[in-house]
Every structure is written in C-alpha cells, then in structure tokens.
Motif scaffolding. Structure first.
Motif, PDB file in Angstrom:
ATOM      1  N   PRO A  70     -10.967 -11.668  50.192  1.00  0.00           N
ATOM      2  CA  PRO A  70     -11.868 -11.095  50.875  1.00  0.00           C
ATOM      3  C   PRO A  70     -11.821 -10.961  52.474  1.00  0.00           C
ATOM      4  CG  PRO A  70     -12.282 -13.207  50.201  1.00  0.00           C
ATOM      5  CD  PRO A  70     -10.930 -12.942  49.501  1.00  0.00           C
ATOM      6  N   LEU A 115      -9.968  -9.241  54.035  1.00  0.00           N
ATOM      7  CA  LEU A 115      -8.731  -8.826  54.737  1.00  0.00           C
ATOM      8  C   LEU A 115      -8.389  -7.218  54.648  1.00  0.00           C
ATOM      9  CD1 LEU A 115      -6.555 -11.640  53.340  1.00  0.00           C
ATOM     10  CD2 LEU A 115      -7.488 -11.397  55.679  1.00  0.00           C
ATOM     11  N   ARG A 130     -11.250  -6.432  62.420  1.00  0.00           N
ATOM     12  CA  ARG A 130     -12.095  -7.632  62.082  1.00  0.00           C
ATOM     13  C   ARG A 130     -11.643  -8.704  63.246  1.00  0.00           C
ATOM     14  NH1 ARG A 130     -10.689 -12.026  57.323  1.00  0.00           N
ATOM     15  NH2 ARG A 130     -12.161 -13.629  57.940  1.00  0.00           N
ATOM     16  N   TYR A 141      -6.926 -12.455  64.251  1.00  0.00           N
ATOM     17  CA  TYR A 141      -6.200 -11.575  63.150  1.00  0.00           C
ATOM     18  C   TYR A 141      -5.255 -10.524  63.624  1.00  0.00           C
ATOM     19  CZ  TYR A 141      -9.360 -14.623  60.248  1.00  0.00           C
ATOM     20  OH  TYR A 141     -10.240 -15.574  59.842  1.00  0.00           O
ATOM     21  N   ASN A 144      -2.529 -14.514  50.190  1.00  0.00           N
ATOM     22  CA  ASN A 144      -3.651 -14.911  51.270  1.00  0.00           C
ATOM     23  C   ASN A 144      -5.010 -14.825  50.554  1.00  0.00           C
ATOM     24  OD1 ASN A 144      -5.182 -15.149  53.441  1.00  0.00           O
ATOM     25  ND2 ASN A 144      -4.175 -13.913  54.855  1.00  0.00           N
ATOM     26  N   ALA A 166      -7.524 -15.947  51.793  1.00  0.00           N
ATOM     27  CA  ALA A 166      -8.654 -15.560  52.785  1.00  0.00           C
ATOM     28  C   ALA A 166      -9.612 -16.973  52.772  1.00  0.00           C
ATOM     29  CB  ALA A 166      -9.320 -14.440  52.868  1.00  0.00           C
ATOM     30  N   ALA A 167     -11.145 -16.634  52.781  1.00  0.00           N
ATOM     31  CA  ALA A 167     -11.863 -17.812  52.651  1.00  0.00           C
ATOM     32  C   ALA A 167     -11.819 -18.660  51.260  1.00  0.00           C
ATOM     33  CB  ALA A 167     -13.427 -17.026  52.944  1.00  0.00           C
ATOM     34  N   HIS A 199     -10.338 -22.106  50.943  1.00  0.00           N
ATOM     35  CA  HIS A 199     -11.240 -23.420  51.175  1.00  0.00           C
ATOM     36  C   HIS A 199     -12.198 -23.686  50.255  1.00  0.00           C
ATOM     37  CE1 HIS A 199      -9.351 -22.387  54.820  1.00  0.00           C
ATOM     38  NE2 HIS A 199      -9.829 -21.125  55.022  1.00  0.00           N
ATOM     39  N   HIS A 208      -1.369 -17.178  55.791  1.00  0.00           N
ATOM     40  CA  HIS A 208      -2.261 -17.188  56.405  1.00  0.00           C
ATOM     41  C   HIS A 208      -2.080 -16.371  57.753  1.00  0.00           C
ATOM     42  CE1 HIS A 208      -4.885 -19.198  53.938  1.00  0.00           C
ATOM     43  NE2 HIS A 208      -4.038 -20.200  53.842  1.00  0.00           N
ATOM     44  N   LEU A 209      -2.832 -15.371  58.066  1.00  0.00           N
ATOM     45  CA  LEU A 209      -2.461 -14.931  59.568  1.00  0.00           C
ATOM     46  C   LEU A 209      -2.337 -15.776  60.737  1.00  0.00           C
ATOM     47  CD1 LEU A 209      -4.540 -11.845  58.678  1.00  0.00           C
ATOM     48  CD2 LEU A 209      -2.056 -11.622  59.270  1.00  0.00           C
ATOM     49  N   SER A 210      -3.683 -16.612  60.612  1.00  0.00           N
ATOM     50  CA  SER A 210      -4.052 -17.597  61.542  1.00  0.00           C
ATOM     51  C   SER A 210      -3.684 -18.843  61.356  1.00  0.00           C
ATOM     52  CB  SER A 210      -5.528 -17.482  61.865  1.00  0.00           C
ATOM     53  OG  SER A 210      -6.222 -18.150  60.822  1.00  0.00           O
ATOM     54  N   ILE A 212      -4.566 -21.979  60.194  1.00  0.00           N
ATOM     55  CA  ILE A 212      -5.714 -22.576  59.726  1.00  0.00           C
ATOM     56  C   ILE A 212      -6.019 -24.184  60.300  1.00  0.00           C
ATOM     57  CG2 ILE A 212      -6.137 -21.107  57.749  1.00  0.00           C
ATOM     58  CD1 ILE A 212      -4.903 -23.317  55.836  1.00  0.00           C
ATOM     59  N   ARG A 266      -7.787 -24.560  63.598  1.00  0.00           N
ATOM     60  CA  ARG A 266      -9.095 -23.776  63.853  1.00  0.00           C
ATOM     61  C   ARG A 266     -10.313 -24.729  63.053  1.00  0.00           C
ATOM     62  NH1 ARG A 266      -8.861 -17.984  60.909  1.00  0.00           N
ATOM     63  NH2 ARG A 266     -11.103 -17.871  62.040  1.00  0.00           N
ATOM     64  N   ARG A 309     -11.660 -25.044  57.635  1.00  0.00           N
ATOM     65  CA  ARG A 309     -10.397 -24.415  57.322  1.00  0.00           C
ATOM     66  C   ARG A 309      -9.275 -25.316  56.932  1.00  0.00           C
ATOM     67  NH1 ARG A 309     -12.125 -19.117  58.083  1.00  0.00           N
ATOM     68  NH2 ARG A 309     -13.718 -18.849  59.902  1.00  0.00           N
TER      69      ARG A 309
HETATM   70  C1  DQA Z   1      -7.195 -16.290  56.722  1.00  0.00           C
HETATM   71  C2  DQA Z   1      -7.775 -17.652  57.049  1.00  0.00           C
HETATM   72  C3  DQA Z   1      -8.890 -18.042  56.451  1.00  0.00           C
HETATM   73  O1  DQA Z   1      -9.688 -19.132  56.748  1.00  0.00           O
HETATM   74  C4  DQA Z   1     -10.240 -16.813  56.637  1.00  0.00           C
HETATM   75  O2  DQA Z   1     -11.316 -17.472  55.888  1.00  0.00           O
HETATM   76  C5  DQA Z   1      -9.478 -15.585  56.447  1.00  0.00           C
HETATM   77  C6  DQA Z   1      -8.066 -15.240  56.869  1.00  0.00           C
HETATM   78  C7  DQA Z   1      -5.919 -15.996  57.666  1.00  0.00           C
HETATM   79  O3  DQA Z   1      -5.182 -15.201  57.125  1.00  0.00           O
HETATM   80  O4  DQA Z   1      -5.722 -16.439  58.709  1.00  0.00           O
HETATM   81  O5  DQA Z   1     -10.154 -14.689  55.612  1.00  0.00           O
HETATM   82  O6  DQA Z   1      -6.780 -16.435  55.329  1.00  0.00           O
END
Ligand code: DQA
Length: 145
Positions: free
Chosen positions: A9, A11, A17, A22, A75, A77-78, A81, A101-103, A105, A108, A112
């Motif tokens: 979700p 992405l 965003r 990101y 990935n 995403a949310a 977690h 993950h791009l970031s 986690i 953060r 996460r």
């Molecule tokens: C993410 C990290 C997740 O915590 C976040 O909810 C995302 C993107 C990332 O790619 O860094 O939607 O998966």
C-alpha cells in the motif's frame, strides 16, 4: 527463472509521497531500473510486477504464485508491521522470498521495527532506496540459481 515483485500500500504514490524518506523515483521508474538490472545479471530472469493497496489482493497474488514463480521480492509497506495474513501466505507457498524496504525501518519510529514478514523470508534489505530492490534481486538470484 521467474521472480514476482510485489509492492504494498501507498507505494503507487512514490515520487510524490514523502520524498525526503522515500526518494523521488516513481514506482514505475524503480521497476524499470530493476528490469534493466535483471537483464544485466542474467537474461534468463523474468520479472513480473504487482502492486496493491489491499491486503487480500496481496494474499491472493502470493497464493497464485505457487508453482509459477521461483522467487518473490516483496515490499509489504505498512503491512510489514501488521499482517499475519501476508506472513501466512508466504509460509503457504514454499517460494524463497526477500523483504525489501526503501527506508531503514530500524532507524525510524519504534512501530516500524517489527516485521511479521521477515521471519518467513530468506533475507531482508532495508535503507538503500531503490537500490534495495537490486540488492534483494541479487541475493535471491544467488539463492535460487
Ligand atoms: C516501507 C517502510 C514502511 O514502514 C512504510 O509503511 C512504507 C514503506 C519502505 O519501503 O521503506 O510504506 O516499506
């Protein structure tokens, strides 16, 4: 060698965003870069891309990969977690999977830091922006070739 690349979700909103977290590439640009990298790695790699904002659609896609794909890059995403359902789907199909993950986690918010998905995966790559996907593909390729 068929690899399914799943993005969860929000992405689909990459590019606009939270670019400070990101990056500025759109999902389509990230997928194009990954496609080019796959061709450099091995022309036998075939990628299929799937993005959904819906947990059920992601579970359905993972289930349908059974017998069709040699590996999965995801990935979540949310849902990383929160989603026992996606974790269970990965356990159900017996396909080597890498979480991306791009970031980073782990640098953060605390919420996460936990992943329901990582224990079902052969590895996790986080924090290298779009390059996380290339690293995941390289690792997966080495694991299944
Ligand atoms: C993410 C990290 C997740 O915590 C976040 O909810 C995302 C993107 C990332 O790619 O860094 O939607 O998966």
């Amino acid at each position: 060698m068929k690899i399914l690349v799943i993005n969860g979700p929000n992405l689909n909103m990459l590019g606009t965003r939270e670019p400070e977290i990101y990056g500025t590439l759109t999902l389509e640009q990230i997928e194009d870069e990954l496609e080019k990298y796959a061709k450099e790695l091995d022309r036998a790699i075939e990628l299929e891309f799937f993005q959904s904002n819906s947990q059920g659609a992601i579970v359905d896609k993972i289930q349908s990969a059974h017998g069709e794909f040699d590996g999965i890059i995801i990935n979540p995403a949310a849902y990383t977690h929160t989603s026992l359902a996606i974790a269970d789907a990965i356990s159900s199909v017996n396909i080597k999977t890498v979480e991306v993950h791009l970031s980073n986690i782990y640098s953060r918010e605390d919420f996460r830091h936990n992943s329901y998905i990582a224990p079902k995966c052969i590895g996790q790559v986080a924090g290298f922006s779009a390059d996380s996907y290339k690293m995941a593909l390289y690792g997966l390729y080495c694991a299944i070739k």
